[in-house]
Design a protein around this motif. Structure first.
Motif, PDB file in Angstrom:
ATOM      1  N   THR A  73       0.852  -1.188   0.000  1.00 47.49           N
ATOM      2  CA  THR A  73       0.000   0.000   0.000  1.00 47.49           C
ATOM      3  C   THR A  73       0.894   1.246   0.000  1.00 47.49           C
ATOM      4  O   THR A  73       2.075   1.170   0.332  1.00 47.49           O
ATOM      5  CB  THR A  73      -0.890   0.046   1.247  1.00 47.49           C
ATOM      6  OG1 THR A  73      -0.045   0.119   2.413  1.00 47.49           O
ATOM      7  CG2 THR A  73      -1.760  -1.193   1.337  1.00 47.49           C
ATOM      8  N   THR A  74       0.299   2.372  -0.359  1.00 46.60           N
ATOM      9  CA  THR A  74       1.063   3.622  -0.386  1.00 46.60           C
ATOM     10  C   THR A  74       1.575   3.963   1.008  1.00 46.60           C
ATOM     11  O   THR A  74       2.714   4.395   1.182  1.00 46.60           O
ATOM     12  CB  THR A  74       0.174   4.763  -0.926  1.00 46.60           C
ATOM     13  OG1 THR A  74      -0.294   4.401  -2.225  1.00 46.60           O
ATOM     14  CG2 THR A  74       0.954   6.066  -1.037  1.00 46.60           C
ATOM     15  N   THR A 112      10.786   5.926   1.036  1.00 45.86           N
ATOM     16  CA  THR A 112      12.077   5.509   0.486  1.00 45.86           C
ATOM     17  C   THR A 112      13.174   6.303   1.193  1.00 45.86           C
ATOM     18  O   THR A 112      13.585   7.365   0.758  1.00 45.86           O
ATOM     19  CB  THR A 112      12.095   5.758  -1.038  1.00 45.86           C
ATOM     20  OG1 THR A 112      10.980   5.092  -1.632  1.00 45.86           O
ATOM     21  CG2 THR A 112      13.376   5.217  -1.660  1.00 45.86           C
ATOM     22  N   ASP A 292       4.822   7.410  -6.371  1.00 42.99           N
ATOM     23  CA  ASP A 292       5.266   6.032  -6.616  1.00 42.99           C
ATOM     24  C   ASP A 292       4.282   4.972  -6.128  1.00 42.99           C
ATOM     25  O   ASP A 292       4.587   3.794  -6.170  1.00 42.99           O
ATOM     26  CB  ASP A 292       6.646   5.786  -5.986  1.00 42.99           C
ATOM     27  CG  ASP A 292       6.663   6.017  -4.469  1.00 42.99           C
ATOM     28  OD1 ASP A 292       5.591   5.951  -3.842  1.00 42.99           O
ATOM     29  OD2 ASP A 292       7.753   6.267  -3.918  1.00 42.99           O
ATOM     30  N   PHE A 293       3.122   5.369  -5.690  1.00 41.32           N
ATOM     31  CA  PHE A 293       2.177   4.557  -4.914  1.00 41.32           C
ATOM     32  C   PHE A 293       2.791   3.454  -4.045  1.00 41.32           C
ATOM     33  O   PHE A 293       2.340   2.314  -4.037  1.00 41.32           O
ATOM     34  CB  PHE A 293       0.961   4.041  -5.703  1.00 41.32           C
ATOM     35  CG  PHE A 293       1.187   3.488  -7.094  1.00 41.32           C
ATOM     36  CD1 PHE A 293       0.876   4.247  -8.216  1.00 41.32           C
ATOM     37  CD2 PHE A 293       1.663   2.205  -7.290  1.00 41.32           C
ATOM     38  CE1 PHE A 293       1.045   3.734  -9.492  1.00 41.32           C
ATOM     39  CE2 PHE A 293       1.831   1.684  -8.554  1.00 41.32           C
ATOM     40  CZ  PHE A 293       1.517   2.453  -9.664  1.00 41.32           C
ATOM     41  N   GLY A 294       3.767   3.863  -3.252  1.00 40.54           N
ATOM     42  CA  GLY A 294       4.330   2.937  -2.267  1.00 40.54           C
ATOM     43  C   GLY A 294       5.792   2.616  -2.533  1.00 40.54           C
ATOM     44  O   GLY A 294       6.180   2.337  -3.654  1.00 40.54           O
ATOM     45  N   SER A 295       6.596   2.643  -1.471  1.00 41.77           N
ATOM     46  CA  SER A 295       7.989   2.220  -1.571  1.00 41.77           C
ATOM     47  C   SER A 295       8.035   0.694  -1.610  1.00 41.77           C
ATOM     48  O   SER A 295       7.025   0.029  -1.370  1.00 41.77           O
ATOM     49  CB  SER A 295       8.773   2.743  -0.364  1.00 41.77           C
ATOM     50  OG  SER A 295       8.765   4.153  -0.353  1.00 41.77           O
ATOM     51  N   ALA A 296       9.228   0.157  -1.886  1.00 40.90           N
ATOM     52  CA  ALA A 296       9.351  -1.288  -2.112  1.00 40.90           C
ATOM     53  C   ALA A 296       8.759  -2.100  -0.951  1.00 40.90           C
ATOM     54  O   ALA A 296       9.261  -2.053   0.177  1.00 40.90           O
ATOM     55  CB  ALA A 296      10.810  -1.651  -2.344  1.00 40.90           C
ATOM     56  N   ASN A 297       7.727  -2.845  -1.255  1.00 36.30           N
ATOM     57  CA  ASN A 297       7.010  -3.657  -0.285  1.00 36.30           C
ATOM     58  C   ASN A 297       7.901  -4.762   0.286  1.00 36.30           C
ATOM     59  O   ASN A 297       7.896  -5.041   1.483  1.00 36.30           O
ATOM     60  CB  ASN A 297       5.780  -4.249  -0.991  1.00 36.30           C
ATOM     61  CG  ASN A 297       4.850  -4.973  -0.060  1.00 36.30           C
ATOM     62  OD1 ASN A 297       4.697  -4.596   1.094  1.00 36.30           O
ATOM     63  ND2 ASN A 297       4.217  -6.022  -0.563  1.00 36.30           N
ATOM     64  N   ASN A 299      11.089  -4.835   0.809  1.00 38.07           N
ATOM     65  CA  ASN A 299      12.008  -4.305   1.809  1.00 38.07           C
ATOM     66  C   ASN A 299      11.290  -4.033   3.132  1.00 38.07           C
ATOM     67  O   ASN A 299      11.871  -4.194   4.208  1.00 38.07           O
ATOM     68  CB  ASN A 299      12.643  -3.010   1.290  1.00 38.07           C
ATOM     69  CG  ASN A 299      13.292  -3.204  -0.068  1.00 38.07           C
ATOM     70  OD1 ASN A 299      12.836  -4.018  -0.861  1.00 38.07           O
ATOM     71  ND2 ASN A 299      14.346  -2.485  -0.345  1.00 38.07           N
TER      72      ASN A 299
END
Lengths: 429, 429
Positions: A73-74, A112, A292-297, A299
């Motif tokens: 999610t964002t 991020t 970016d609708f969300g950083s790396a899930n 991670n």
């Protein structure tokens, strides 16, 4: 201004010529220079074993693995936000004196690195000409972010206890008289081991800061937020930090607390986070949705595992031990090579990654200065010129400081770097 | 407009009320609804084994592992960019007909999904009121990004070969006459299997598009760029796509090619990339420097390993096989449940994740429509209303389309979803 920028936006023009690009360029062009400039972290402390163990656990089970590899999610992975809330609450409880504000997952956004949070907040709050109050000096990359959205910064004096509260109140008074109070959106403080000075905001001032922001929000008729940048909170070498500025905001409507795993665990995972009032969380979420609708899930799943298993806390302790040695090595080298230089002084930091050194007023340290050229070209050592860390009008910036990082080099490298730097400085005394 | 937004920036106000938030909210509030809306990818196809193997390799050796866990550069990990350049060059060479533009690492920037690249480009190019030309319909999240920077969008007609070139030229002519050509910064096309229609830009029009952009750049006196969004390029089920729009820009001064591993590998790793002219690379780098100074370095090391080892290509082939079955299942269900409905038609996509369905003009499909409420509340099925995908003035948007995704559901789920949806539609015929 480069002619070819005419076809670009105002935002792009504001983002041009950032100091950080020049610094990185210097690093590339002078690969043999011993850098006391870069804010990178100690390579040997990077948690290769912990990372592979966390990856194994997250990916061991098919369904959980798939969920980590799917869009998140964002706002960020709920399990991570829950662990972060618990962690934040626990740190406040075990600080001296103990604080008892309880964090909840819903007030947290994962980003991020904390850099993205700083950038999103700047985007959310500032129209061109709006005002951010900062300490002099402060984190220079955030000054670039503020410049990038057209905000004005006003740099206020700080001392060994951090930002001075009577200076803050005086400036707010001055701005009110000048009819500019409505443009004040934010007070920015690096509460723990400030980048660049290593100084923390004293316990007493933390409460005062929140009080002042609330009082002046009332006078302004709209909220003046406090952004507490706590990037170095885990990197304490002598005693744990006091309760956060955030903990004094018991109503939860004034302070944003920005944190990151970049310094205490791994910058390569690029996981930062912030706790903030609801309307700011919504603003950050909406802007991040576009960004970016969300950083790396994936991670975020790794960090949730590391926090939940307790491995993060163990690693943070190891990191502190490693940096404590390096901090001591840099301070010993400062004593060895700089103690006899007249007019040279430096701060003894209790945490963070930096030693802030002050030279006699006539020795300027900027990129164009004879000292910087001598240091890089002849002595093969690099530092960050202190003038970059001053907001406000260029002509008022102090030009005789250096930010020295003990993050990257080994203790031996630190001693050699300090020796070289002292050679360069001696030439101009 | 929410009153509490008055204390925020214009940017934050522009970012409010994005459709994607409402859609996600619907998903949360109606957990039992069968979603043909979400653009998520097929969970079973997510590469759990490949991911752990790549993590193991990247972290197996101490020095390499530490370098993956350290800060990367803003532009992105060099090894990944080299692999991406090779991959791009190879795809062009093996397309039909073969193209021979060679990609180089230096023109590539790695981002947090291709979404961040789209957002950074919008930030770099558009001042409020500047113009972006898009197809009608097009990717609705990018329309939100454009709105978020205050850009104007002009929606141009498309047909079964994609954006119509004479309409594009006609609009540029009209804008020149109106004295607005100087405001035109960008032409945006989803070249492969457009989200939402599934239609690709024909080979012939790819060359024409580049020609038109170059001709009108000359007339404008500044560059009009073409942004080729190739997010679905790997997801072809019947035949590989033709050479990219980018391949026709032999001078390398006009086209940005945006790609991502989110659809073909894993959205949870959040690695996207773009190839672009030098001055745009600099702009994106500078803005990204403020935004996050680099996406997760660790993830870029993983993708470099996956591309270099050939495991990515093998996985992409498996993904195509899985989605081909689902595409066929949705089309079969459309035939089964919608073929007898008068005035209902749909596009047969050769790739991507979507079937674009058109209802008779009097049946509106928007969030507030009786059909949407009936579908969600009674039939328990969700779709994306087509009107979201139209740029330009609200009153000119077509309101009788639905974007149906076959990404998430199983073939059985797709059949059931289509059955439910047909029940809802029947009620309004």
């Amino acid at each position: 201004m480069n002619h070819s920028l005419t076809n670009f936006s105002q935002r792009r023009r504001w983002a041009a010529d950032q100091a950080i690009s020049f610094l990185m360029q210097q690093g590339v062009e002078h690969p043999h220079v011993l850098s006391l400039g870069a804010g990178l972290v100690d390579a040997a402390s990077l948690p290769v074993t912990e990372a592979i163990e966390a990856a194994r656990e997250v990916l061991a089970e098919e369904v959980r693995g798939q969920s980590a590899l799917q869009y998140g999610t964002t706002q960020g992975e709920l399990r991570l936000r829950q662990h972060l809330a618990d962690y934040q609450t626990r740190i406040e409880q075990t600080s001296a004196p103990a604080a008892h504000r309880v964090a909840v997952a819903d007030e947290i956004v994962c980003t991020t690195g904390s850099q993205q949070l700083l950038a999103l907040l700047a985007d959310a709050l500032f129209d061109p000409g709006d005002i951010c109050l900062v300490a002099a000096p402060t984190y220079f990359v955030f000054l670039g972010v503020l410049e990038g959205v057209g905000a004005r910064t006003i740099a206020l004096p700080a001392d060994e206890h951090g930002l001075r509260m009577e200076a803050l109140e005086g400036e707010l008074q001055r701005l009110e008289t000048a009819g500019e109070l409505s443009r004040v959106k934010l007070i920015y403080v690096v509460s723990e081991f400030e980048n660049p000075t290593g100084i923390s905001l004293s316990l007493e001032r933390r409460g005062q800061l929140v009080e002042i922001a609330k009082t002046w929000s009332t006078r302004r008729g709209e909220k003046i937020y406090v952004l507490e940048d706590a990037a170095y909170r885990e990197l304490h070498y002598d005693a744990p930090p006091p309760p956060s500025v955030w903990s004094f905001d018991t109503a939860g409507d004034t302070v944003i607390h920005a944190g990151t795993f970049s310094k205490s665990f791994s910058p390569g995972l690029r996981v930062g986070f912030g706790l903030m009032p609801r309307e700011l969380r919504d603003a950050v979420n909406d802007l991040k949705g576009n960004q970016d609708f969300g950083s790396a899930n994936f991670n975020q799943h790794l960090l949730a595992d590391l926090l939940g298993s307790g491995r993060f806390a163990i690693h943070a302790e190891q990191v502190r031990a490693a940096y404590r040695i390096k901090r001591d090595a840099m301070l010993a080298a400062a004593d060895e090579f700089f103690a006899d230089l007249p007019g040279v002084s430096w701060v003894h930091p209790h945490g963070g990654l930096y030693v802030w050194m002050t030279l006699p007023p006539h020795i300027v340290t900027g990129f164009d200065s004879p000292l910087f050229r001598r240091a890089v070209d002849v002595e093969q050592v690099m530092y960050v010129p202190g003038e970059l860390c001053f907001g406000g009008p260029r002509e008022q910036r102090q030009c005789n400081h250096m930010r020295l990082s003990f993050g990257v080099q080994s203790p031996e490298g630190l001693r050699e770097g300090m020796r070289r730097l002292s050679q360069a400085v001696r030439r101009f005394l």
